[in-house]
Write a protein that holds these residues in place. Structure first.
Motif, PDB file in Angstrom:
ATOM      1  N   ILE A  43      30.365  34.373  43.266  1.00  0.00           N
ATOM      2  CA  ILE A  43      30.683  34.438  41.941  1.00  0.00           C
ATOM      3  C   ILE A  43      32.586  35.017  42.298  1.00  0.00           C
ATOM      4  O   ILE A  43      33.360  34.220  41.771  1.00  0.00           O
ATOM      5  N   MET A  44      32.877  34.818  43.161  1.00  0.00           N
ATOM      6  CA  MET A  44      34.340  34.925  43.885  1.00  0.00           C
ATOM      7  C   MET A  44      35.266  33.555  44.039  1.00  0.00           C
ATOM      8  O   MET A  44      36.201  33.511  43.410  1.00  0.00           O
ATOM      9  N   ARG A  45      33.667  32.244  44.149  1.00  0.00           N
ATOM     10  CA  ARG A  45      34.225  30.813  44.552  1.00  0.00           C
ATOM     11  C   ARG A  45      34.807  30.367  43.137  1.00  0.00           C
ATOM     12  O   ARG A  45      36.405  29.926  43.432  1.00  0.00           O
ATOM     13  N   ALA A  46      34.311  31.018  42.445  1.00  0.00           N
ATOM     14  CA  ALA A  46      34.241  30.398  40.775  1.00  0.00           C
ATOM     15  C   ALA A  46      35.738  30.780  39.860  1.00  0.00           C
ATOM     16  O   ALA A  46      36.164  30.843  39.954  1.00  0.00           O
ATOM     17  N   ASP A  50      38.741  29.172  38.718  1.00  0.00           N
ATOM     18  CA  ASP A  50      38.964  29.284  37.003  1.00  0.00           C
ATOM     19  C   ASP A  50      41.139  29.785  37.583  1.00  0.00           C
ATOM     20  O   ASP A  50      41.666  29.615  36.233  1.00  0.00           O
ATOM     21  N   PHE A  51      41.628  30.540  38.336  1.00  0.00           N
ATOM     22  CA  PHE A  51      42.822  30.671  39.012  1.00  0.00           C
ATOM     23  C   PHE A  51      44.146  29.607  39.817  1.00  0.00           C
ATOM     24  O   PHE A  51      44.674  30.247  39.681  1.00  0.00           O
ATOM     25  N   PRO A  73      52.257  30.301  42.901  1.00  0.00           N
ATOM     26  CA  PRO A  73      53.188  31.776  42.740  1.00  0.00           C
ATOM     27  C   PRO A  73      52.710  31.813  41.552  1.00  0.00           C
ATOM     28  O   PRO A  73      52.887  32.739  41.182  1.00  0.00           O
ATOM     29  N   LYS A  74      52.182  31.121  40.066  1.00  0.00           N
ATOM     30  CA  LYS A  74      52.361  31.526  39.111  1.00  0.00           C
ATOM     31  C   LYS A  74      51.239  33.146  39.141  1.00  0.00           C
ATOM     32  O   LYS A  74      50.898  32.930  37.570  1.00  0.00           O
ATOM     33  N   VAL A  75      50.354  32.625  39.808  1.00  0.00           N
ATOM     34  CA  VAL A  75      48.796  33.498  40.147  1.00  0.00           C
ATOM     35  C   VAL A  75      49.568  35.016  40.116  1.00  0.00           C
ATOM     36  O   VAL A  75      50.539  34.934  41.172  1.00  0.00           O
ATOM     37  N   ALA A  76      49.839  36.208  39.527  1.00  0.00           N
ATOM     38  CA  ALA A  76      49.919  37.187  39.293  1.00  0.00           C
ATOM     39  C   ALA A  76      48.626  38.009  40.292  1.00  0.00           C
ATOM     40  O   ALA A  76      48.273  38.201  40.089  1.00  0.00           O
TER      41      ALA A  76
END
Length: 138
Positions: A43-46, A50-51, A73-76
């Motif tokens: 689940i976490m890899r999926a 996505d991010f 860097p675009k991911v908070a």
């Protein structure tokens, strides 16, 4: 320095951002057994995909899991953590209704708190070795 060869590039940037996330169960109850960690990893890899994040390693024990990752860097990081925690908790509760006894009072499987840290300059091999030494539940 050879271990940091995984420098990634974006449209307007070059980056190597690493984080080590640790998710714990509510009240640190020993919840995870059998195939739970494997399913949480899937689940976490999926969610990471996505991010546009890269999951480096995954392991844990019966009351917490470790997830070191590389992220753009675009991911908070806070949004990623919320999504990882929420999606994995919700899907695990849906797929394993027997876990209800661990969250009946709090109405959640996981704690709201999470550890997120940079590896502080430690080589990825040292961080990976630490995580591999976790005693995965049988």
């Amino acid at each position: 320095m050879a271990e940091y060869q995984n420098i990634r590039t974006g449209r307007h940037c070059t980056f190597a951002l690493h984080a080590h996330l640790v998710f714990v169960t509510k009240y640190r109850h020993k919840v995870f057994k059998d195939a739970h960690p494997q399913r949480i990893e899937e689940i976490m890899r999926a969610v990471c995909e996505d991010f546009e994040c890269e999951s480096v390693e995954f392991n844990g024990e019966d009351n917490h899991v470790h997830l070191p990752l590389n992220f753009p860097p675009k991911v908070a990081l806070s949004k990623l953590v919320n999504s990882l925690n929420g999606v994995s908790s919700r899907r695990l509760r849906q797929e394993h209704p027997e876990l209800v006894r661990h969250y009946w009072r709090a109405q959640r499987l996981r704690s709201d708190s999470c550890f997120a840290g940079s590896d502080g300059g430690a080589p990825p091999s040292i961080v990976r070795q630490y995580i591999e030494q976790q005693n995965r539940p049988l």
